[in-house]
Design a protein around this motif. Structure first.
Motif, mmCIF file in Angstrom:
data_model
loop_
_atom_site.group_PDB
_atom_site.id
_atom_site.type_symbol
_atom_site.label_atom_id
_atom_site.label_comp_id
_atom_site.label_asym_id
_atom_site.label_seq_id
_atom_site.Cartn_x
_atom_site.Cartn_y
_atom_site.Cartn_z
ATOM 1 N N VAL A 280 0.846 -1.204 0.000
ATOM 2 C CA VAL A 280 0.000 0.000 0.000
ATOM 3 C C VAL A 280 0.875 1.246 0.000
ATOM 4 O O VAL A 280 1.863 1.326 0.729
ATOM 5 C CB VAL A 280 -0.927 0.035 1.237
ATOM 6 N N ALA A 281 0.487 2.221 -0.828
ATOM 7 C CA ALA A 281 1.229 3.480 -0.902
ATOM 8 C C ALA A 281 0.239 4.649 -0.868
ATOM 9 O O ALA A 281 -0.959 4.477 -1.074
ATOM 10 C CB ALA A 281 2.081 3.527 -2.168
ATOM 11 N N LEU A 282 0.781 5.832 -0.618
ATOM 12 C CA LEU A 282 0.001 7.062 -0.566
ATOM 13 C C LEU A 282 0.597 8.043 -1.557
ATOM 14 O O LEU A 282 1.816 8.245 -1.575
ATOM 15 C CB LEU A 282 0.071 7.660 0.845
ATOM 16 N N THR A 283 -0.241 8.625 -2.396
ATOM 17 C CA THR A 283 0.206 9.656 -3.336
ATOM 18 C C THR A 283 -0.751 10.835 -3.217
ATOM 19 O O THR A 283 -1.968 10.660 -3.211
ATOM 20 C CB THR A 283 0.222 9.118 -4.781
ATOM 21 N N ALA A 284 -0.185 12.034 -3.118
ATOM 22 C CA ALA A 284 -1.016 13.231 -2.943
ATOM 23 C C ALA A 284 -0.849 14.193 -4.110
ATOM 24 O O ALA A 284 -1.044 15.391 -3.976
ATOM 25 C CB ALA A 284 -0.662 13.924 -1.624
ATOM 26 N N THR A 285 -0.480 13.660 -5.278
ATOM 27 C CA THR A 285 -0.338 14.505 -6.461
ATOM 28 C C THR A 285 -1.399 14.122 -7.496
ATOM 29 O O THR A 285 -1.984 13.036 -7.440
ATOM 30 C CB THR A 285 1.064 14.363 -7.097
ATOM 31 N N ARG A 286 -1.610 15.008 -8.436
ATOM 32 C CA ARG A 286 -2.623 14.833 -9.477
ATOM 33 C C ARG A 286 -2.328 13.632 -10.388
ATOM 34 O O ARG A 286 -3.245 13.049 -10.980
ATOM 35 C CB ARG A 286 -2.656 16.138 -10.286
ATOM 36 N N ASP A 287 -1.039 13.250 -10.467
ATOM 37 C CA ASP A 287 -0.633 12.154 -11.366
ATOM 38 C C ASP A 287 -1.449 10.887 -11.165
ATOM 39 O O ASP A 287 -1.854 10.236 -12.117
ATOM 40 C CB ASP A 287 0.853 11.788 -11.154
ATOM 41 N N VAL A 288 -1.671 10.527 -9.895
ATOM 42 C CA VAL A 288 -2.362 9.267 -9.627
ATOM 43 C C VAL A 288 -3.824 9.350 -10.071
ATOM 44 O O VAL A 288 -4.377 8.379 -10.589
ATOM 45 C CB VAL A 288 -2.233 8.841 -8.144
ATOM 46 N N LEU A 289 -4.451 10.512 -9.934
ATOM 47 C CA LEU A 289 -5.829 10.667 -10.406
ATOM 48 C C LEU A 289 -5.900 10.590 -11.925
ATOM 49 O O LEU A 289 -6.834 10.005 -12.486
ATOM 50 C CB LEU A 289 -6.410 11.997 -9.924
ATOM 51 N N THR A 290 -4.900 11.159 -12.590
ATOM 52 C CA THR A 290 -4.835 11.079 -14.051
ATOM 53 C C THR A 290 -4.686 9.621 -14.495
ATOM 54 O O THR A 290 -5.333 9.171 -15.434
ATOM 55 C CB THR A 290 -3.671 11.936 -14.587
ATOM 56 N N ALA A 291 -3.848 8.870 -13.767
ATOM 57 C CA ALA A 291 -3.659 7.447 -14.096
ATOM 58 C C ALA A 291 -4.956 6.675 -13.902
ATOM 59 O O ALA A 291 -5.328 5.843 -14.730
ATOM 60 C CB ALA A 291 -2.542 6.850 -13.238
ATOM 61 N N ILE A 292 -5.671 6.960 -12.812
ATOM 62 C CA ILE A 292 -6.941 6.276 -12.558
ATOM 63 C C ILE A 292 -7.966 6.627 -13.641
ATOM 64 O O ILE A 292 -8.659 5.751 -14.163
ATOM 65 C CB ILE A 292 -7.482 6.648 -11.154
ATOM 66 N N ALA A 293 -8.039 7.902 -14.011
ATOM 67 C CA ALA A 293 -9.019 8.343 -15.009
ATOM 68 C C ALA A 293 -8.712 7.811 -16.394
ATOM 69 O O ALA A 293 -9.615 7.504 -17.174
ATOM 70 C CB ALA A 293 -9.071 9.870 -15.040
ATOM 71 N N SER A 294 -7.424 7.700 -16.729
ATOM 72 C CA SER A 294 -7.051 7.260 -18.075
ATOM 73 C C SER A 294 -6.912 5.743 -18.165
ATOM 74 O O SER A 294 -6.752 5.196 -19.249
ATOM 75 C CB SER A 294 -5.720 7.892 -18.483
ATOM 76 N N HIS A 295 -6.961 5.081 -17.004
ATOM 77 C CA HIS A 295 -6.780 3.623 -16.936
ATOM 78 C C HIS A 295 -5.424 3.213 -17.496
ATOM 79 O O HIS A 295 -5.240 2.086 -17.939
ATOM 80 C CB HIS A 295 -7.920 2.891 -17.659
ATOM 81 N N ASP A 296 -4.472 4.142 -17.486
ATOM 82 C CA ASP A 296 -3.121 3.877 -17.988
ATOM 83 C C ASP A 296 -2.186 3.787 -16.787
ATOM 84 O O ASP A 296 -1.926 4.779 -16.122
ATOM 85 C CB ASP A 296 -2.693 5.013 -18.930
ATOM 86 N N HIS A 297 -1.703 2.601 -16.507
ATOM 87 C CA HIS A 297 -0.858 2.360 -15.329
ATOM 88 C C HIS A 297 -1.582 2.666 -14.029
ATOM 89 O O HIS A 297 -0.966 3.057 -13.039
ATOM 90 C CB HIS A 297 0.450 3.166 -15.405
ATOM 91 N N ALA A 298 -2.905 2.547 -14.025
ATOM 92 C CA ALA A 298 -3.687 2.817 -12.817
ATOM 93 C C ALA A 298 -3.412 1.737 -11.777
ATOM 94 O O ALA A 298 -3.149 0.582 -12.122
ATOM 95 C CB ALA A 298 -5.176 2.830 -13.153
ATOM 96 N N PRO A 299 -3.471 2.105 -10.491
ATOM 97 C CA PRO A 299 -3.332 1.082 -9.457
ATOM 98 C C PRO A 299 -4.501 0.106 -9.508
ATOM 99 O O PRO A 299 -5.607 0.475 -9.918
ATOM 100 C CB PRO A 299 -3.331 1.883 -8.150
ATOM 101 N N ARG A 300 -4.256 -1.115 -9.094
ATOM 102 C CA ARG A 300 -5.299 -2.142 -9.083
ATOM 103 C C ARG A 300 -6.465 -1.741 -8.177
ATOM 104 O O ARG A 300 -7.622 -1.933 -8.496
ATOM 105 C CB ARG A 300 -4.678 -3.465 -8.612
#
Length: 197
Positions: A112-132
């Motif tokens: 488990v990790a914590l990210t507080a930058t916009r990058d992770v939301l972009t990854a989730i929205a684009s489904h590109d390298h999104a966390p499981r």
């Protein structure tokens, strides 16, 4: 007798990566039946995110839209959570460690990790390298030097090891009781007078 060469922070007196289970009668409605994952804990402070308190009427797709983050597919209709009372406008994403933003992701617990930058939301929205698996929280719970340790001594919180369902599971209503069950405690036997011997 063999010893683990790299004891976890919890074994060194710190609780990073542990779950805090609010005791009944905590005296602060913001933490009533709260389950908090401790993300950072040292001599100076502690910081954690509640993982079972949805913001009413706000889902992850709603938030992505408000932040103008385009979604390339169907984003999960998961609720955004209240991470805690501090900096409620600030967002944090807890996620499985199959996603990492270099220099922005903090390892919290095994897997488990914590990210507080916009990058992770972009990854989730684009489904590109999104966390499981991931959850979005607004705000956090914070403690000053020695404050969390003092609250634990006064039976404000119990602690348990996290697991993926406690952190990322969708049944937020059941998480508090599930965490107590990990300790062999039935919530109906707890009273609001816990710790008042």
């Amino acid at each position: 007798m063999a010893t683990d060469p790299s004891p976890s922070p919890a074994h060194e007196g710190f609780l990073s990566g542990q779950m805090l289970i609010a005791m009944p009668g905590i005296g602060d409605e913001r933490f009533e039946r709260a389950l908090v994952l401790v993300c950072a804990h040292d001599e100076e402070h502690a910081m954690g995110l509640a993982v079972n308190r949805p913001v009413e009427g706000l889902t992850l797709p709603d938030l992505l839209e408000r932040l103008d983050i385009p979604s390339t597919g169907e984003s999960p209709q998961e609720p955004v959570l209240v991470g805690g009372p501090v900096e409620r406008e600030r967002g944090f994403v807890l996620h499985t460690d199959d996603y990492e933003a270099p220099e922005a992701s903090l390892a919290v617990a095994p897997g488990v990790a914590l990210t507080a930058t916009r990058d992770v939301l972009t990854a989730i929205a684009s489904h590109d390298h999104a966390p499981r698996r991931a959850l979005m929280a607004l705000g956090y719970a914070g403690w000053g030097a020695g404050q969390l340790e003092d609250e634990i001594r006064h039976n404000v919180w119990l602690t348990c090891e996290p697991d993926e369902e406690l952190i990322f599971g969708a049944d937020h209503e059941a998480k508090w009781a599930r965490a107590l069950a990990k300790l062999g405690i039935d919530p109906k036997f707890l009273t609001s007078q816990a710790g008042q011997a």
